[in-house]
Write a protein that holds these residues in place. Sequence first.
Motif, mmCIF file in Angstrom:
data_model
loop_
_atom_site.group_PDB
_atom_site.id
_atom_site.type_symbol
_atom_site.label_atom_id
_atom_site.label_comp_id
_atom_site.label_asym_id
_atom_site.label_seq_id
_atom_site.Cartn_x
_atom_site.Cartn_y
_atom_site.Cartn_z
ATOM 1 N N ALA A 66 0.846 -1.387 0.203
ATOM 2 C CA ALA A 66 -0.012 0.003 0.053
ATOM 3 C C ALA A 66 0.809 1.240 -0.031
ATOM 4 C CB ALA A 66 -0.785 0.031 1.268
ATOM 5 N N ARG A 67 1.911 1.401 0.950
ATOM 6 C CA ARG A 67 2.379 2.668 1.193
ATOM 7 C C ARG A 67 3.208 3.143 -0.483
ATOM 8 N NH1 ARG A 67 7.514 1.680 4.164
ATOM 9 N NH2 ARG A 67 6.233 0.124 5.091
ATOM 10 N N PRO A 68 4.038 2.415 -0.950
ATOM 11 C CA PRO A 68 4.669 3.061 -2.268
ATOM 12 C C PRO A 68 3.840 3.721 -3.300
ATOM 13 C CG PRO A 68 5.397 0.869 -2.007
ATOM 14 C CD PRO A 68 4.301 0.938 -1.072
ATOM 15 N N GLY A 69 2.376 3.257 -3.369
ATOM 16 C CA GLY A 69 1.815 3.738 -4.258
ATOM 17 C C GLY A 69 0.635 4.876 -3.668
ATOM 18 N N ALA A 70 0.892 5.226 -2.545
ATOM 19 C CA ALA A 70 -0.230 6.171 -1.943
ATOM 20 C C ALA A 70 -0.461 7.582 -2.470
ATOM 21 C CB ALA A 70 0.343 6.594 -0.372
ATOM 22 N N ARG A 71 0.791 8.242 -2.892
ATOM 23 C CA ARG A 71 0.648 9.433 -3.810
ATOM 24 C C ARG A 71 -0.080 9.330 -5.143
ATOM 25 N NH1 ARG A 71 5.631 12.032 -4.334
ATOM 26 N NH2 ARG A 71 6.548 10.256 -3.494
ATOM 27 N N PRO A 72 0.575 8.430 -5.951
ATOM 28 C CA PRO A 72 -0.185 8.615 -7.194
ATOM 29 C C PRO A 72 -1.579 8.018 -7.273
ATOM 30 C CG PRO A 72 1.901 7.422 -7.212
ATOM 31 C CD PRO A 72 1.618 7.597 -5.864
ATOM 32 N N TRP A 73 -1.999 7.035 -6.110
ATOM 33 C CA TRP A 73 -3.431 6.716 -6.358
ATOM 34 C C TRP A 73 -4.261 7.999 -5.850
ATOM 35 C CZ3 TRP A 73 -2.224 3.156 -8.824
ATOM 36 C CH2 TRP A 73 -1.208 2.263 -8.454
ATOM 37 N N ARG A 74 -3.903 8.768 -5.217
ATOM 38 C CA ARG A 74 -4.612 10.018 -4.986
ATOM 39 C C ARG A 74 -4.855 11.047 -6.103
ATOM 40 N NH1 ARG A 74 -1.565 9.996 0.235
ATOM 41 N NH2 ARG A 74 -0.504 11.832 -0.661
ATOM 42 N N ARG A 75 -4.134 10.909 -7.100
ATOM 43 C CA ARG A 75 -4.141 11.771 -8.400
ATOM 44 C C ARG A 75 -5.665 11.670 -8.932
ATOM 45 N NH1 ARG A 75 0.991 13.328 -10.032
ATOM 46 N NH2 ARG A 75 0.243 13.849 -11.799
ATOM 47 N N ARG A 76 -5.970 12.847 -9.713
ATOM 48 C CA ARG A 76 -7.209 12.733 -10.298
ATOM 49 C C ARG A 76 -7.074 12.238 -11.449
ATOM 50 N NH1 ARG A 76 -9.799 18.675 -10.251
ATOM 51 N NH2 ARG A 76 -8.078 18.946 -11.850
ATOM 52 N N GLY A 77 -8.317 11.677 -11.851
ATOM 53 C CA GLY A 77 -8.745 11.012 -13.219
ATOM 54 C C GLY A 77 -8.722 9.510 -13.017
ATOM 55 N N ALA A 90 4.398 -6.209 -6.388
ATOM 56 C CA ALA A 90 3.269 -5.148 -5.703
ATOM 57 C C ALA A 90 2.161 -4.984 -6.803
ATOM 58 C CB ALA A 90 3.955 -3.981 -5.325
ATOM 59 N N PRO A 91 2.272 -4.532 -7.949
ATOM 60 C CA PRO A 91 1.304 -4.212 -8.766
ATOM 61 C C PRO A 91 -0.016 -5.465 -9.001
ATOM 62 C CG PRO A 91 3.173 -3.432 -9.978
ATOM 63 C CD PRO A 91 3.761 -4.400 -8.676
ATOM 64 N N ALA A 92 0.586 -6.746 -9.011
ATOM 65 C CA ALA A 92 -0.134 -7.813 -9.215
ATOM 66 C C ALA A 92 -1.225 -7.655 -7.793
ATOM 67 C CB ALA A 92 0.064 -8.933 -9.577
ATOM 68 N N MET A 93 -0.478 -7.689 -6.784
ATOM 69 C CA MET A 93 -1.202 -7.715 -5.351
ATOM 70 C C MET A 93 -2.175 -6.309 -5.584
ATOM 71 S SD MET A 93 1.970 -8.723 -2.945
ATOM 72 C CE MET A 93 2.724 -10.171 -3.256
ATOM 73 N N VAL A 94 -1.667 -5.168 -5.934
ATOM 74 C CA VAL A 94 -2.439 -4.070 -5.891
ATOM 75 C C VAL A 94 -3.766 -4.483 -6.536
ATOM 76 C CG1 VAL A 94 -2.912 -1.659 -6.646
ATOM 77 C CG2 VAL A 94 -0.867 -2.454 -5.558
ATOM 78 N N CYS A 95 -3.642 -4.838 -7.657
ATOM 79 C CA CYS A 95 -4.837 -5.349 -8.839
ATOM 80 C C CYS A 95 -5.649 -6.363 -7.828
ATOM 81 C CB CYS A 95 -4.211 -6.095 -9.915
ATOM 82 S SG CYS A 95 -3.399 -5.159 -11.056
ATOM 83 N N ALA A 96 -5.144 -7.330 -7.097
ATOM 84 C CA ALA A 96 -5.976 -8.181 -6.327
ATOM 85 C C ALA A 96 -6.624 -7.535 -5.326
ATOM 86 C CB ALA A 96 -5.244 -9.511 -5.785
ATOM 87 N N LEU A 97 -6.180 -6.550 -4.622
ATOM 88 C CA LEU A 97 -6.712 -5.789 -3.727
ATOM 89 C C LEU A 97 -7.947 -4.960 -4.136
ATOM 90 C CD1 LEU A 97 -3.644 -4.643 -1.393
ATOM 91 C CD2 LEU A 97 -5.592 -6.262 -0.794
ATOM 92 N N ARG A 98 -7.655 -4.367 -5.145
ATOM 93 C CA ARG A 98 -8.704 -3.599 -5.975
ATOM 94 C C ARG A 98 -9.917 -4.398 -6.507
ATOM 95 N NH1 ARG A 98 -11.684 0.413 -5.484
ATOM 96 N NH2 ARG A 98 -12.513 1.071 -7.340
ATOM 97 N N ASP A 102 -10.938 -2.942 -2.303
ATOM 98 C CA ASP A 102 -10.083 -2.173 -1.381
ATOM 99 C C ASP A 102 -9.976 -0.704 -1.906
ATOM 100 O OD1 ASP A 102 -7.775 -0.725 -0.276
ATOM 101 O OD2 ASP A 102 -7.031 -2.710 0.288
ATOM 102 N N PRO A 103 -10.654 0.233 -1.030
ATOM 103 C CA PRO A 103 -10.814 1.753 -1.674
ATOM 104 C C PRO A 103 -9.422 2.348 -1.710
ATOM 105 C CG PRO A 103 -11.330 1.557 0.584
ATOM 106 C CD PRO A 103 -11.101 -0.038 0.205
#
Length: 195
Positions: A66-77, A90-98, A102-103
């Motif tokens: 979760a931590r490495p992507g915190a800032r980019p995920w808050r970007r608009r669009g 990490a990205p595959a895990m992020v995809c699974a969480l999403r 996972d908000p």
Amino acid sequence: TGALRKALRGRAELVAIDAPHPLPAGAEDDPDGDDPPRGWWFSGPGTFEAGGAAAGPAGGRKAEVARPGARPWRRRGRCGCWRCTGTGRAPAMVCALRARGDPRFPVAFAVLVAGFASRAPAHGHFYREPIALPTLHVVGDTDAVIAAPLSRELARCFVEPVVLTHPGGHFIPAAAAQKKAYLEFLERFCPAQGQ
């Protein structure tokens, strides 16, 4: 990524995220010395092997996903996850969480270049159910860092993955055919300006 950034102009912005862990001295030499090498995951003390099944890889805790992507995920669009050299699992895990709702990760799609699934037993739950998120998997037939079978294995963890194979190794291919494939995939999420 210069040719790729140019091809994506008006459709997407690539944002680079630095890995959190410094590599051991001498692990990789940076000829300019400007950007000390860093890594996301280590399968053993100071080592990395994508096919290894380390019991507890350094950097493998869920919090670090979760931590490495915190800032980019808050970007608009609409947000996508573009995985390339060095970002590990990490990205595959992020995809699974999403895909599980996972908000923290408003990811609409993912492009996984030389992606691979974690072999760590603690990460098995990320891959038990098919991951329902649109993905483009870029696989290099001669990739000596992340072998092509590992990338294909990860693609099978997703629902209806798009797989782009290229004859090269461990890099982001940007020849005309690959640019066309990226743009066709991204058109679903990032239409050109004015559309």
